[in-house]
Design a protein around this motif. Structure first.
Motif, short mmCIF file in Angstrom:
data_model
loop_
_atom_site.label_atom_id
_atom_site.label_comp_id
_atom_site.label_asym_id
_atom_site.label_seq_id
_atom_site.Cartn_x
_atom_site.Cartn_y
_atom_site.Cartn_z
N ALA A 17 0.99 -0.90 -0.20
CA ALA A 17 0.00 -0.07 0.00
C ALA A 17 0.79 1.43 0.07
CB ALA A 17 -0.50 -0.26 1.20
N SER A 18 2.45 1.21 0.44
CA SER A 18 2.76 2.13 0.74
C SER A 18 3.92 2.38 -0.50
CB SER A 18 3.94 2.12 1.69
OG SER A 18 3.16 1.92 3.04
N ALA A 19 3.89 1.60 -1.33
CA ALA A 19 4.50 1.72 -2.34
C ALA A 19 3.59 2.35 -3.21
CB ALA A 19 5.07 0.20 -3.12
N PHE A 20 2.76 1.68 -3.70
CA PHE A 20 1.24 1.78 -4.50
C PHE A 20 1.43 3.83 -4.43
CE2 PHE A 20 -2.99 2.71 -6.36
CZ PHE A 20 -3.48 2.42 -6.44
N ALA A 21 1.24 4.12 -3.12
CA ALA A 21 0.84 5.45 -2.92
C ALA A 21 2.02 6.12 -3.41
CB ALA A 21 0.84 5.50 -0.96
N VAL A 22 3.42 6.08 -3.07
CA VAL A 22 4.44 6.44 -3.82
C VAL A 22 4.78 6.71 -5.36
CG1 VAL A 22 6.77 6.79 -4.18
CG2 VAL A 22 5.40 6.00 -1.25
N LEU A 23 3.78 6.00 -5.60
CA LEU A 23 3.91 5.03 -7.06
C LEU A 23 2.85 6.54 -7.52
CD1 LEU A 23 4.93 4.24 -9.70
CD2 LEU A 23 3.23 2.29 -9.19
N THR A 24 2.02 6.01 -6.73
CA THR A 24 0.66 7.39 -7.64
C THR A 24 1.12 8.51 -7.47
OG1 THR A 24 -1.14 5.73 -6.98
CG2 THR A 24 -1.91 8.31 -6.68
N THR A 25 1.93 9.16 -6.37
CA THR A 25 2.43 10.67 -6.71
C THR A 25 3.09 11.04 -7.05
OG1 THR A 25 1.76 10.28 -3.95
CG2 THR A 25 3.53 11.74 -5.06
N LEU A 26 4.00 9.59 -7.43
CA LEU A 26 5.04 10.25 -8.80
C LEU A 26 4.76 10.30 -10.01
CD1 LEU A 26 8.26 7.82 -7.23
CD2 LEU A 26 7.40 10.25 -7.61
N VAL A 27 3.30 9.53 -10.18
CA VAL A 27 2.50 8.93 -11.60
C VAL A 27 2.02 10.42 -11.82
CG1 VAL A 27 1.09 8.80 -12.81
CG2 VAL A 27 2.95 7.06 -12.20
N ALA A 28 1.78 11.03 -10.84
CA ALA A 28 0.69 12.01 -10.37
C ALA A 28 0.75 13.32 -11.29
CB ALA A 28 -0.64 12.04 -9.79
N ALA A 29 2.15 13.29 -10.31
CA ALA A 29 2.80 14.78 -10.64
C ALA A 29 3.91 14.82 -11.51
CB ALA A 29 4.30 14.49 -9.27
N ARG A 30 3.72 13.36 -12.76
CA ARG A 30 4.45 13.70 -14.10
C ARG A 30 5.79 13.42 -13.76
NH1 ARG A 30 -0.91 12.90 -14.52
NH2 ARG A 30 -1.62 13.82 -16.51
N THR A 31 6.42 13.12 -12.57
CA THR A 31 7.70 13.02 -12.80
C THR A 31 8.70 12.55 -13.81
OG1 THR A 31 7.43 12.34 -9.91
CG2 THR A 31 9.66 12.43 -10.90
N PRO A 32 9.78 13.83 -14.34
CA PRO A 32 10.32 13.24 -15.36
C PRO A 32 11.14 12.05 -15.88
CG PRO A 32 10.81 15.95 -14.97
CD PRO A 32 10.25 14.85 -13.86
N ALA A 33 11.53 11.04 -14.56
CA ALA A 33 12.35 10.59 -14.71
C ALA A 33 11.49 9.24 -14.62
CB ALA A 33 12.97 10.27 -12.82
N VAL A 34 10.40 9.05 -14.00
CA VAL A 34 8.35 8.51 -14.56
C VAL A 34 8.42 8.39 -16.22
CG1 VAL A 34 6.87 7.48 -14.01
CG2 VAL A 34 8.48 8.15 -12.72
N LEU A 35 8.15 8.99 -15.93
CA LEU A 35 8.13 9.81 -17.71
C LEU A 35 8.79 9.07 -18.55
CD1 LEU A 35 6.35 13.12 -18.01
CD2 LEU A 35 5.47 11.48 -17.81
N ARG A 36 10.48 9.33 -18.58
CA ARG A 36 11.32 8.81 -18.83
C ARG A 36 11.54 7.42 -19.36
NH1 ARG A 36 14.26 13.31 -17.22
NH2 ARG A 36 15.13 11.93 -15.62
N PHE A 37 10.95 6.44 -18.22
CA PHE A 37 11.55 5.22 -18.34
C PHE A 37 9.77 4.93 -18.62
CE2 PHE A 37 9.80 1.73 -15.91
CZ PHE A 37 10.52 0.77 -15.46
N ASP A 38 9.05 4.84 -18.86
CA ASP A 38 7.85 4.99 -19.55
C ASP A 38 8.16 4.67 -20.32
OD1 ASP A 38 6.42 3.67 -17.09
OD2 ASP A 38 5.18 5.42 -16.56
N LEU A 39 8.42 5.37 -21.25
CA LEU A 39 8.52 5.89 -22.78
C LEU A 39 9.79 4.69 -23.33
CD1 LEU A 39 8.12 9.65 -22.92
CD2 LEU A 39 6.92 7.84 -23.65
N THR A 40 10.84 5.02 -22.34
CA THR A 40 11.97 4.06 -22.79
C THR A 40 11.53 2.12 -22.65
OG1 THR A 40 13.26 5.64 -21.85
CG2 THR A 40 14.58 3.01 -22.64
N VAL A 41 10.70 1.81 -22.32
CA VAL A 41 10.26 0.69 -22.00
C VAL A 41 9.32 0.28 -22.42
CG1 VAL A 41 9.32 -1.11 -20.11
CG2 VAL A 41 11.74 0.42 -19.38
N SER A 42 8.82 1.14 -22.77
CA SER A 42 7.34 0.79 -23.24
C SER A 42 7.73 1.13 -24.77
CB SER A 42 6.12 2.29 -23.58
OG SER A 42 5.06 1.82 -24.12
#
Length: 215
Positions: A17-42
């Protein structure tokens, strides 16, 4: 000793639950590192799928094995079977897990309002985070695993079923990325959410069956 063991069993749902809350916060904030990771892997996953037709066919079969209508039917039949067998607690566990996770996902979907990848290789609509197919597969597999552990003490059948169910849930998540229906962190979010709900309910609804004595 008993209190220590009970406390240890609370760690998985709290951690998920804690990991999900952190991930949700990062995704909702459009964190650049998360966006780069998603784009690269996708992008890499989509290129690989387009270049390997058999892989694409396998991923399509796996992804459709977690379609909403199919898993809803499985859930209804399973609930009815559990009630007929007198396993009311297991039936309530199954329904609670499905309803609870669906409500949380619905709220998070509209909170994050994340768009799906472009140029998808399978039909998909609606917001992207967290992945519904991944979450549904995780719930289905998780509930089945808890019930297997609680009511099927026989080995090695129990281990084989647990491995098969967990493997299927993982493959469903992989298929969503391979077919560009979801971003990798959407899938991770689906795994974490279903894991948190199932492990939390498992603490209160069911008790594992005792293992048969050796020999």
């Amino acid at each position: 000793m008993g209190g220590t063991v009970r406390s240890a069993w609370r760690i998985p749902p709290i951690a998920a639950a804690s990991a999900f809350a952190v991930l949700t916060t990062l995704v909702a904030a459009r964190t650049p590192a998360v966006l780069r990771f998603d784009l690269t892997v996708s992008d890499a996953a989509r290129r690989f799928t387009l270049g390997h037709e058999r892989w694409r066919t396998l991923m399509s079969i796996i992804t459709h094995s977690a379609d909403t209508w199919l898993l809803s039917l499985v859930g209804l039949v399973s609930t009815a079977a559990l009630l007929l067998l007198g396993q009311r607690r297991a039936a309530v566990f199954l329904l609670t897990a499905w309803a609870g996770t669906a409500l949380v996902r619905l709220g998070v979907l509209h909170l994050v309002d994340r768009a799906r990848p472009v140029d998808r290789l399978t039909p998909a609509a609606g917001w992207s985070f967290p992945s519904g197919h991944t979450m549904s597969a995780g719930i289905t597999a998780g509930v089945a695993i808890v019930i297997v552990l609680a009511f099927l003490p026989r080995e090695p059948l129990r281990t084989a079923l647990v491995v098969a169910l967990a493997g299927w849930a993982v493959l469903v998540g992989i298929s969503r990325v391979a077919l560009a229906a979801h971003w990798p962190t959407d899938v991770l979010g689906g795994w974490l959410l279903s894991g948190a709900v199932v492990s939390a309910l498992a603490l209160t609804r069911l008790r594992p069956a005792p293992c048969p004595p050796a020999g």
